[in-house]
Design a protein around this motif. Sequence first.
Motif, PDB file in Angstrom:
ATOM      1  N   CYS A   9       0.821  -1.207   0.000  1.00 48.26           N
ATOM      2  CA  CYS A   9       0.000   0.000   0.000  1.00 48.26           C
ATOM      3  C   CYS A   9       0.857   1.260   0.000  1.00 48.26           C
ATOM      4  O   CYS A   9       1.858   1.340   0.690  1.00 48.26           O
ATOM      5  N   ASN A  10       0.439   2.225  -0.767  1.00 50.04           N
ATOM      6  CA  ASN A  10       1.118   3.523  -0.831  1.00 50.04           C
ATOM      7  C   ASN A  10       0.604   4.391   0.315  1.00 50.04           C
ATOM      8  O   ASN A  10      -0.097   5.360   0.100  1.00 50.04           O
ATOM      9  N   ASN A  11       0.939   3.984   1.575  1.00 52.71           N
ATOM     10  CA  ASN A  11       0.287   4.628   2.722  1.00 52.71           C
ATOM     11  C   ASN A  11       1.128   5.688   3.409  1.00 52.71           C
ATOM     12  O   ASN A  11       0.813   6.118   4.498  1.00 52.71           O
ATOM     13  N   SER A  12       2.194   6.144   2.786  1.00 49.41           N
ATOM     14  CA  SER A  12       3.038   7.143   3.425  1.00 49.41           C
ATOM     15  C   SER A  12       2.885   8.535   2.819  1.00 49.41           C
ATOM     16  O   SER A  12       3.314   9.515   3.413  1.00 49.41           O
ATOM     17  N   LYS A  13       2.278   8.634   1.636  1.00 53.81           N
ATOM     18  CA  LYS A  13       2.169   9.925   0.967  1.00 53.81           C
ATOM     19  C   LYS A  13       0.797  10.555   1.227  1.00 53.81           C
ATOM     20  O   LYS A  13      -0.229   9.893   1.107  1.00 53.81           O
ATOM     21  N   SER A  14       0.798  11.836   1.535  1.00 49.89           N
ATOM     22  CA  SER A  14      -0.461  12.542   1.753  1.00 49.89           C
ATOM     23  C   SER A  14      -1.130  12.810   0.410  1.00 49.89           C
ATOM     24  O   SER A  14      -0.493  13.240  -0.548  1.00 49.89           O
ATOM     25  N   ILE A  15      -2.423  12.542   0.361  1.00 49.02           N
ATOM     26  CA  ILE A  15      -3.203  12.698  -0.876  1.00 49.02           C
ATOM     27  C   ILE A  15      -4.210  13.819  -0.669  1.00 49.02           C
ATOM     28  O   ILE A  15      -5.011  13.785   0.278  1.00 49.02           O
ATOM     29  N   VAL A  16      -4.168  14.815  -1.541  1.00 49.89           N
ATOM     30  CA  VAL A  16      -5.115  15.923  -1.510  1.00 49.89           C
ATOM     31  C   VAL A  16      -5.986  15.849  -2.759  1.00 49.89           C
ATOM     32  O   VAL A  16      -5.468  15.746  -3.881  1.00 49.89           O
ATOM     33  N   ILE A  17      -7.292  15.871  -2.571  1.00 51.40           N
ATOM     34  CA  ILE A  17      -8.253  15.809  -3.668  1.00 51.40           C
ATOM     35  C   ILE A  17      -9.041  17.115  -3.672  1.00 51.40           C
ATOM     36  O   ILE A  17      -9.672  17.471  -2.666  1.00 51.40           O
ATOM     37  N   ILE A  18      -9.003  17.829  -4.780  1.00 57.04           N
ATOM     38  CA  ILE A  18      -9.780  19.057  -4.907  1.00 57.04           C
ATOM     39  C   ILE A  18     -11.074  18.715  -5.643  1.00 57.04           C
ATOM     40  O   ILE A  18     -11.057  18.362  -6.820  1.00 57.04           O
ATOM     41  N   GLY A  19     -12.199  18.817  -4.945  1.00 57.33           N
ATOM     42  CA  GLY A  19     -13.500  18.507  -5.535  1.00 57.33           C
ATOM     43  C   GLY A  19     -14.180  17.388  -4.774  1.00 57.33           C
ATOM     44  O   GLY A  19     -13.610  16.305  -4.603  1.00 57.33           O
ATOM     45  N   ASN A  20     -15.408  17.628  -4.291  1.00 60.97           N
ATOM     46  CA  ASN A  20     -16.123  16.593  -3.536  1.00 60.97           C
ATOM     47  C   ASN A  20     -17.340  16.074  -4.294  1.00 60.97           C
ATOM     48  O   ASN A  20     -18.335  15.665  -3.696  1.00 60.97           O
ATOM     49  N   GLY A  21     -17.249  16.075  -5.632  1.00 54.09           N
ATOM     50  CA  GLY A  21     -18.288  15.443  -6.446  1.00 54.09           C
ATOM     51  C   GLY A  21     -18.091  13.948  -6.505  1.00 54.09           C
ATOM     52  O   GLY A  21     -17.281  13.369  -5.770  1.00 54.09           O
ATOM     53  N   VAL A  22     -18.793  13.285  -7.413  1.00 53.35           N
ATOM     54  CA  VAL A  22     -18.762  11.825  -7.459  1.00 53.35           C
ATOM     55  C   VAL A  22     -17.372  11.296  -7.775  1.00 53.35           C
ATOM     56  O   VAL A  22     -16.949  10.274  -7.222  1.00 53.35           O
ATOM     57  N   LYS A 319      -2.712   0.964  -4.343  1.00 50.16           N
ATOM     58  CA  LYS A 319      -2.006  -0.315  -4.484  1.00 50.16           C
ATOM     59  C   LYS A 319      -0.730  -0.220  -5.302  1.00 50.16           C
ATOM     60  O   LYS A 319      -0.090  -1.235  -5.577  1.00 50.16           O
ATOM     61  N   CYS A 320      -0.377   1.008  -5.690  1.00 50.68           N
ATOM     62  CA  CYS A 320       0.838   1.215  -6.491  1.00 50.68           C
ATOM     63  C   CYS A 320       0.833   0.308  -7.724  1.00 50.68           C
ATOM     64  O   CYS A 320       1.859  -0.273  -8.095  1.00 50.68           O
ATOM     65  N   GLU A 321      -0.308   0.189  -8.334  1.00 48.63           N
ATOM     66  CA  GLU A 321      -0.462  -0.704  -9.493  1.00 48.63           C
ATOM     67  C   GLU A 321      -1.291   0.028 -10.555  1.00 48.63           C
ATOM     68  O   GLU A 321      -2.505   0.166 -10.417  1.00 48.63           O
ATOM     69  N   LYS A 322      -0.629   0.513 -11.582  1.00 50.22           N
ATOM     70  CA  LYS A 322      -1.319   1.245 -12.634  1.00 50.22           C
ATOM     71  C   LYS A 322      -2.248   0.328 -13.423  1.00 50.22           C
ATOM     72  O   LYS A 322      -1.865  -0.775 -13.805  1.00 50.22           O
TER      73      LYS A 322
END
Length: 444
Positions: A9-22, A319-322
Amino acid sequence: MIHQPTKNCNNSKSIVIIGNGVAGITCARNIRKSCNAPITVISAETDHHFSRTALMYIYMGHMRYEDTKPYEDSFWKKNRINLLNRFVTHIDSAKKQISFSNGEYLNYEILVLALGSKPNKFGWPGQDLKGVQGLYSYQDLQLIEENTKQVKHAVVVGGGLIGVEMVEMLKSRNISVTFLVREKNFWNIVLPAEEAKIIENHINEHHVDLRLDTELREIISDENGRVKAILTSKGDVINCEFVGLTVGVSPNIDFVKGSKINTDRGILVDEHFETNIKDIYAIGDCAQFINPINGRRPIEQVWYTGRMHGETLAHALAKCEKIAYNPGHWFNSAKFFDIEYQTYGDVPSKLPENLSSFYWEHARGQICLRIVFEKSSQKFVGLNVLGIRMRHVILDKWLTEERSIEYVIENLSLANFDPEFCEKHEKEIRITFNNNQFNITKGI
């Protein structure tokens, strides 16, 4: 529910998402299912995710805003998804930092842009007057509540799905409506002539002043800066107190254009939703594929594709899996007042030389079926239906299996999803097809 991270799991990087739509929320939820990465979702529209397609039902009194939120307000804290109500003004990809309108900023390691759309305007004189607006956001809903108080006559400009929704909304409050559609047939960039005619008749039956082949030229102001009338391309002046602009939407990317992220109409992405900047992705209405997939449009502003964008990107980030985005067969559904519409596969408004179609219409109108197929192979390639509910899983399967039109006709009852005791039409459809089979299959 609290989810445990997977092994890689890619659990060390902070993820920022702009937009709370679907798109943005689906991405956040699916990341959390298999990853413990810090997740922040930013939106200046509402504190919590809601169903955008339900805006019209709030206005019509069928639902409350609270009813449109798929998750309880406590869901986000329980699942460690931080919600931030801020307006983003700038992205500094070199510093990995986003700036807000209040002067604050936030650092990120991975940034997902799920910015959605905004209503189109085309430079009409008077388009920014009071009482003139589009309908996309929750703020638009609040504005239309204010703008339609004591309104007796409205004009809606634009003959797509949002236009019909706004007309229905206004009619629900006994506001008379003139509906301007620039095409000669309703929504004829999508609907073949027969389906368009059914919808036109249905709109007229609801006492809407439908004006085809008519465009907006000017919105006329009163002495207080509010709309009092419009001028059409045919020289008609129509008095009104409200104008709804529903001529489509475009990606909401104005602030991105000042960054180093490549844009065209939307934010340019590959099949993995990667932009030209490392660790920045775009999904949903704002994403534009550099190489459209399977003949699809480069920008697809549809609810289900936004959901699929979010699911696909979440898999890669968690999952670090493209995995490459694969939307499968096109489908969509809508409602024109009382008529439900579904489309599957490829149903051009005007058939190319290699395709033919079988069309059946009920004697009383409002119900019809069109099946499109290849002339040479008889392969089923698409279906339109009005007034009959069909099973997506069945039609999608038949498209994948490349079934023949004869097979589809013979097994049509398997795809029927109408409630019990509804009138069934498969027998009549089959008889009509069999009586005309030679001409139909030869494309005559």
